[in-house]
Design an enzyme around this catalytic site. Structure first.
Site, PDB file in Angstrom:
ATOM      1  N   PHE A   1       0.652  -1.301   0.298  1.00 48.78           N
ATOM      2  CA  PHE A   1      -0.343   0.268   0.107  1.00 48.78           C
ATOM      3  C   PHE A   1       0.497   1.188   0.345  1.00 48.78           C
ATOM      4  O   PHE A   1       2.063   1.039   1.074  1.00 48.78           O
ATOM      5  CB  PHE A   1      -1.101  -0.105   1.193  1.00 48.78           C
ATOM      6  CG  PHE A   1      -1.884  -0.982   0.670  1.00 48.78           C
ATOM      7  CD1 PHE A   1      -3.448  -0.983   0.554  1.00 48.78           C
ATOM      8  CD2 PHE A   1      -1.763  -2.605   1.797  1.00 48.78           C
ATOM      9  CE1 PHE A   1      -3.886  -2.002   0.791  1.00 48.78           C
ATOM     10  CE2 PHE A   1      -2.086  -3.791   2.504  1.00 48.78           C
ATOM     11  CZ  PHE A   1      -3.791  -3.566   1.040  1.00 48.78           C
ATOM     12  N   CYS A   2       0.602   1.982  -0.944  1.00 51.68           N
ATOM     13  CA  CYS A   2       1.251   3.211  -0.825  1.00 51.68           C
ATOM     14  C   CYS A   2       2.795   3.504  -0.788  1.00 51.68           C
ATOM     15  O   CYS A   2       3.460   2.762  -1.925  1.00 51.68           O
ATOM     16  CB  CYS A   2       0.743   4.324   0.241  1.00 51.68           C
ATOM     17  SG  CYS A   2       1.011   5.926   0.102  1.00 51.68           S
TER      18      CYS A   2
END
Length: 591
Positions: free
Chosen positions: A328-329
């Site tokens: 994620f990210c």
């Protein structure tokens, strides 16, 4: 996605679409109610990291050079300035006599109360603000600055215009007046108390959720599991299977390094991890430690080694020599670099699949991001965190709030202070306020990677001594983005499909940066877009994409399941690892 090339309807006042791709100028204006899509001129992760270190004044004061060039550009067009000034004066005249047709956009919640249109005085105040704001956007458009100065001045103007809206004033906003009357002045007292409390400690923005609204480990991060491995950098959580059989290849989830892991394990029914476990996937979660000044030297290599350590631990726990990943990210940036390291060292066969959620690996053509990044800003930001040993998570939370000031600042200003009400409880906002620090070295490394766009050129960056070449990462990739993401624009996320080798699947989810992830099945409004091929141009991909109703979570489970081997009996022991405690572990509680 390109902004619509139409002018705003008469009376609407939304700012024109910003320039992109080095100065290509869009049509003047945009619809007052545009589709919920983020242009590539959104603010990026590196912009956020720089802004967090440098402080809030940068949002309302443009660089001196930009302000001078704006003034000079308008000075060369005295006729245009006179024309715009005259138009404003005439509109103000119509407002005064009550004949103006100016109205806010349909989705502008600031002026939704009927009193703004029904009360003659309030209507005139609102229309005067809208007229002045429209003139400001028109003058910026008329100045025809280069794309970088254009983005800088729009960024400043947006924050100033939003801040000066009459809806933010207690003596003007009808909601404030009604609350004061209904409570006999009690709302004003409560509002002042809330204001003083919020100003006392960072982040100094209105609270978006009450501090005791949720309890981590009870109604958030509550998916059952055990901590089976711990290092100074992270804890590894193994979630307890809920199916009789599980897929042979385990999934390791790599959360962002600037937030706590439970964005992937929110309230029951809204938890990504819970859904994956229920779908028969073996799931392990990395929970990063909240660093302080002792950990100032933890950089990209430190976090990259942590992912390798997690792989080794999972192999010992399951006996599987292969793993799949979902990141994620900022966690995705690290994962991509680690996979490049594995490719360079001949060990890429340890990974069967990799997912990158709202992750940007190519920072080119990033609009406001590139415009607001300059050498002085980068040096000031990295030096500030170097002296302190870390970037404070509260500063990051403040910056994230100011990325969407009307939604995340002024909306709560009106609710909390002008009406004296507690903010509604929302799990995502509670998570967002549960801040973590970022070590100085990681802060520096992320900014250097982004400013130099180093991941787009083989060998410009390294991971654990290996040159990073993303084209050598032949692991199949599942890339997701949010259509309204202001942090990681979907077009930028899409470009990862062109950098990474192997087969890839791109999913465009509804909503923004976080809501595009927290998208559980069962929401009738949820959709995602997908296409069979991933051509170089994201617009071409969009034209080919089909819209699928529902959440992308089941789609990912199918995709990763096809790369996770056969079914095996659900494990009942931690393998060669020791159970160190119950999920969600101890690091998640670090403040």
């Amino acid at each position: 996605m390109a902004q619509p090339a139409t002018d705003p309807p008469a009376g609407k006042t939304d700012p024109p679409a910003p320039k992109t791709d080095g100065g290509a100028k869009p049509a003047t204006g945009r619809p007052a109610d545009p589709p919920e899509e983020a242009t590539e001129a959104a603010l990026g992760l590196d912009m956020v990291l720089v802004d967090a270190a440098r402080g809030p004044l940068r949002r309302v004061i443009p660089p001196a050079g930009t302000a001078l060039r704006l003034g000079a550009a308008l000075a060369r067009q005295p006729g245009t300035v006179v024309k715009r000034t005259g138009e404003l004066a005439r509109e103000l005249g119509r407002i005064t006599v009550g004949s103006s047709e100016l109205a806010p956009g349909k989705k502008d919640k600031r002026f939704a109360d009927p009193a703004w249109t029904g009360n003659p005085l309030l209507r005139r105040v609102m229309q005067a603000h809208l007229a002045t704001a429209r003139t400001a956007w028109e003058l910026i458009e008329d100045a025809d600055l280069d794309w970088q100065d254009d983005e800088r001045i729009r960024f400043t103007a947006t924050n100033l215009v939003d801040a000066l809206a009459p809806s933010n004033l207690p003596v003007v906003n009808p909601l404030s007046l009604k609350a004061a009357i209904d409570t006999g002045g009690g709302s004003a007292v409560q509002g002042v108390k809330r204001l003083v409390r919020d100003l006392a400690t960072p982040p100094r923005v209105p609270s978006m959720v009450e501090p005791d609204a949720f309890t981590v480990g009870e109604d958030l991060a509550a998916t059952p599991g055990k901590v089976v491995f711990r290092t100074p950098v992270f804890e590894l959580i193994r979630y307890t299977p809920t199916t009789e059989t599980v897929r042979e290849v385990p999934l390791i989830m790599v959360p962002p390094t600037i937030n706590k892991f439970y964005i992937a394990d929110l309230a029951p029914g809204r938890s990504i991890a819970e859904h994956y476990v229920g779908s028969g996937q073996q799931v392990f979660m990395m929970s990063w430690r909240n660093p302080d000044e002792r950990h100032a030297e933890w950089g990209l290599d430190t976090y990259g080694q942590a992912i390798l350590d997690a792989m080794d631990a999972v192999e010992r726990a399951t006996g599987s020599e292969r793993v799949a990943f979902q990141s994620f990210c900022s966690g995705g940036i690290i994962l991509a670099m680690v996979l490049a390291h594995l490719a360079a060292t001949g060990r890429q066969d340890r990974v069967t699949a990799a997912s990158y959620a709202v992750t940007v690996l190519d920072w080119s053509r990033a609009g406001t991001l590139s415009a607001l990044m300059d050498e002085e800003a980068v040096k000031a930001a990295t030096e500030k965190s170097r002296k302190k040993g870390y970037l404070d998570g509260a500063q990051l939370a403040e910056v994230f709030a100011w990325l969407r000031p009307n939604d995340l600042v002024w909306n709560y200003w009106v609710n909390n202070y002008l009406q004296g009400k507690p903010p509604p409880n929302f799990d995502i906002l509670f998570w967002n306020g549960d801040t973590v620090r970022m070590s100085a070295a990681l802060h520096r490394d992320f900014i250097e990677i982004a400013v130099g766009n180093a991941l787009t050129e083989p060998g410009r960056a390294t991971m654990l001594g290996s040159p990073v070449d993303l084209s050598a990462v032949t692991v199949d990739s599942y890339v997701t983005a949010g259509v309204a993401d202001h942090i990681c624009p979907w077009q930028a996320c899409y470009r990862s499909t062109q950098l990474l080798g192997g087969d890839n699947r791109f999913i465009l989810s509804t909503n923004g940066h976080i809501a595009s992830l927290v998208n559980p099945p069962g929401n009738p409004k949820s959709t995602f877009q997908v296409a069979e091929a991933t051509p170089p141009d994201p617009q071409q991909w969009l034209e080919q994409a089909e819209t699928v109703k529902g959440s992308w979570w089941p789609d990912f489970m199918t995709w990763v399941g096809e790369r996770s081997g056969g079914e095996v009996p659900a494990p009942t022991t931690p393998g060669d690892l020791e159970e160190l405690g119950e999920a969600p572990g101890t690091y998640v509680f670090d403040k």
